[in-house]
Scaffold this motif. Structure first.
Motif, PDB file in Angstrom:
ATOM      1  N   PHE A 176       6.276   5.378   9.305  1.00 52.66           N
ATOM      2  CA  PHE A 176       5.159   4.431   9.726  1.00 52.66           C
ATOM      3  C   PHE A 176       4.245   3.740   8.903  1.00 52.66           C
ATOM      4  N   TYR A 177       3.757   5.065   8.022  1.00 50.59           N
ATOM      5  CA  TYR A 177       2.628   4.454   6.968  1.00 50.59           C
ATOM      6  C   TYR A 177       3.537   3.590   6.003  1.00 50.59           C
TER       7      TYR A 177
ATOM      8  N   ASP B 233      -0.502  13.834  14.611  1.00 50.83           N
ATOM      9  CA  ASP B 233      -0.221  13.556  13.181  1.00 50.83           C
ATOM     10  C   ASP B 233       1.015  13.305  12.621  1.00 50.83           C
ATOM     11  N   SER B 234       2.090  13.644  13.260  1.00 51.10           N
ATOM     12  CA  SER B 234       3.254  13.628  12.760  1.00 51.10           C
ATOM     13  C   SER B 234       4.074  12.389  13.263  1.00 51.10           C
ATOM     14  N   GLN B 235       3.749  11.656  14.388  1.00 53.82           N
ATOM     15  CA  GLN B 235       4.441  10.550  14.812  1.00 53.82           C
ATOM     16  C   GLN B 235       3.729   9.676  15.410  1.00 53.82           C
ATOM     17  N   PHE B 236       4.448   8.423  15.710  1.00 50.58           N
ATOM     18  CA  PHE B 236       3.885   7.125  16.045  1.00 50.58           C
ATOM     19  C   PHE B 236       5.005   6.620  17.351  1.00 50.58           C
ATOM     20  N   GLU B 237       4.154   5.914  18.300  1.00 44.96           N
ATOM     21  CA  GLU B 237       5.111   5.205  19.367  1.00 44.96           C
ATOM     22  C   GLU B 237       4.991   3.698  19.124  1.00 44.96           C
TER      23      GLU B 237
ATOM     24  N   SER C  97       0.900  -1.134  -0.055  1.00 45.84           N
ATOM     25  CA  SER C  97       0.057   0.066   0.075  1.00 45.84           C
ATOM     26  C   SER C  97       0.902   1.171   0.072  1.00 45.84           C
ATOM     27  N   SER C  98       0.365   2.373  -0.462  1.00 47.14           N
ATOM     28  CA  SER C  98       0.992   3.708  -0.460  1.00 47.14           C
ATOM     29  C   SER C  98       0.765   4.365   0.902  1.00 47.14           C
ATOM     30  N   PRO C  99       1.465   5.070   1.212  1.00 45.65           N
ATOM     31  CA  PRO C  99       1.512   5.815   2.585  1.00 45.65           C
ATOM     32  C   PRO C  99       0.152   6.371   2.475  1.00 45.65           C
ATOM     33  N   ASN C 100      -0.281   6.971   1.580  1.00 50.16           N
ATOM     34  CA  ASN C 100      -1.871   7.482   1.703  1.00 50.16           C
ATOM     35  C   ASN C 100      -2.793   6.600   1.977  1.00 50.16           C
ATOM     36  N   GLU C 101      -2.562   5.481   1.434  1.00 48.26           N
ATOM     37  CA  GLU C 101      -3.696   4.369   1.557  1.00 48.26           C
ATOM     38  C   GLU C 101      -3.536   3.902   2.967  1.00 48.26           C
ATOM     39  N   ALA C 102      -2.323   3.675   3.284  1.00 43.19           N
ATOM     40  CA  ALA C 102      -1.934   3.145   4.847  1.00 43.19           C
ATOM     41  C   ALA C 102      -2.620   4.126   5.816  1.00 43.19           C
ATOM     42  N   GLN C 103      -2.373   5.516   5.539  1.00 41.74           N
ATOM     43  CA  GLN C 103      -2.942   6.421   6.421  1.00 41.74           C
ATOM     44  C   GLN C 103      -4.560   6.328   6.337  1.00 41.74           C
ATOM     45  N   SER C 104      -5.109   6.152   5.350  1.00 45.97           N
ATOM     46  CA  SER C 104      -6.686   6.139   5.380  1.00 45.97           C
ATOM     47  C   SER C 104      -7.067   4.865   5.966  1.00 45.97           C
TER      48      SER C 104
ATOM     49  N   ASP D  75      12.162  -1.554  24.938  1.00 43.40           N
ATOM     50  CA  ASP D  75      12.159  -0.274  24.848  1.00 43.40           C
ATOM     51  C   ASP D  75      11.036   0.401  23.703  1.00 43.40           C
ATOM     52  N   VAL D  76      10.596   1.585  24.059  1.00 46.50           N
ATOM     53  CA  VAL D  76       9.540   2.392  23.274  1.00 46.50           C
ATOM     54  C   VAL D  76      10.533   3.281  22.447  1.00 46.50           C
ATOM     55  N   GLN D  77       9.964   3.199  21.356  1.00 44.93           N
ATOM     56  CA  GLN D  77      10.584   4.222  20.048  1.00 44.93           C
ATOM     57  C   GLN D  77       9.524   5.090  19.410  1.00 44.93           C
ATOM     58  N   HIS D  78       9.897   6.254  19.136  1.00 43.41           N
ATOM     59  CA  HIS D  78       9.250   7.196  18.212  1.00 43.41           C
ATOM     60  C   HIS D  78       9.556   7.198  16.812  1.00 43.41           C
TER      61      HIS D  78
END
Length: 319
Positions: free
Chosen positions: A81-82, A55-59, A2-9, A72-75
């Protein structure tokens, strides 16, 4: 792929349907097997639990062999991510989420047993949680407090070492666990460990007067009077209305001569300590609320959580 846009949707649709900001995801890793002409490439999956922070980051946190997010937790940036992480909704719902709930339930039961003075039952429940996730922060805290309640200081020290090495995201309740653990350590003469715990808690909340006050108390016990006064001053700067903190400042000023003798400080070397004590006492005499209001006794109610015994010089934060 999937493209990043599809993954985000797809992700946003999942959050709308589930009402949760977290889910399981996988990344692919290619492993070489063999050498030379017999080399083969095998693709394996690595599972993660991802949580959208904004909207800009994931954990992200890797899933262990017991299907629990651990370690460990990463950001990472949202666009990466997408691009690299693929949703594993069924795995999350059928395997990972039940394990996460089991861990939380075991820790909650352990906490209730510990608060009722049932350390062995608490230890049993914490071990259930640690069986799923050996780096479970709340279970480790609970286990450490159980060991301290039974005066098993060596075991408590081992837990202490594990906790300070975990690069976890600490929730607000963890700050109070750092405080409680530090108090129990100080009561058992583990002053260095206690100070380390109060300092670790302050890394997550630099405006907690109680952590500063307890750090002052532990440093006082160690004879680190300059550091004691520094922490007490920080506590009073946050809330000069705390009755016992003011008493402690006055106590230090009244006994400055003895403190200097115990620390074997000459007058010219002791000047910064004397000035620091005077500054702390001036803050104490202000008796102003943190918001500047006139009714300090009602501000935050934090001073009600402090206890100072002028006979034993025993000072604690109770909650």
């Amino acid at each position: 792929m999937s493209s990043p846009n599809e993954a985000q949707s797809a992700w946003e649709e999942y959050m709308r349907r589930s009402g949760m900001p977290s889910c399981a995801f996988s990344t692919r890793k290619t492993i070489k097997i063999g050498t030379g002409t017999t080399t083969q490439r095998k693709e394996s999956k690595i599972f993660w639990v991802g949580t959208k922070l904004d909207d800009s980051q994931f954990e992200i946190q890797r899933v262990n062999k017991h299907m629990a997010p651990s370690g460990d937790v990463q950001h990472i940036p949202a666009d990466k991510f997408y691009k690299d992480f693929h949703p594993e909704v069924e795995l999350f719902n059928t395997r990972i989420l039940p394990v996460m709930r089991s861990i939380e339930q075991a820790v909650n039961r352990g906490d209730r047993h510990r608060e009722r003075g049932e350390p062995y039952s608490a230890e049993f429940e914490y071990n259930i949680a640690l069986g799923h996730d050996e780096q479970c922060v709340r279970a480790l805290f609970g286990m450490g407090l159980v060991y301290l309640s039974r005066n098993e200081t060596d075991k408590a020290r081992n837990v202490f070492k594990e906790l300070v090495e975990i690069n976890a995201t600490f929730a607000p309740e963890h700050k109070h666990l750092f405080n409680e653990f530090g108090i129990q350590m100080r009561k058992r003469g583990m002053f260095e460990e206690a100070v380390s715990y109060f300092q670790r808690g302050l890394r997550f909340d630099t405006d907690d007067e109680n952590l500063f006050f307890n750090a002052a108390r532990a440093n006082y016990e160690m004879g680190n009077y300059q550091e004691c006064v520094r922490n007490l001053t920080a506590s009073l700067e946050i809330n000069s209305a705390a009755n016992e903190a003011r008493e402690f400042a006055r106590y230090l000023q009244q006994h400055i001569g003895r403190l200097m003798r115990e620390a074997r400080l000459e007058n010219h070397i002791a000047t910064p300590l004397r000035e620091a004590v005077e500054h702390a006492n001036l803050l104490a005499e202000q008796q102003t609320a943190p918001d500047g209001g006139p009714n300090a006794s009602e501000s935050k109610g934090n001073h009600k959580r402090l206890r100072y015994d002028t006979q034993s010089r025993n000072i604690d934060i109770l909650s």
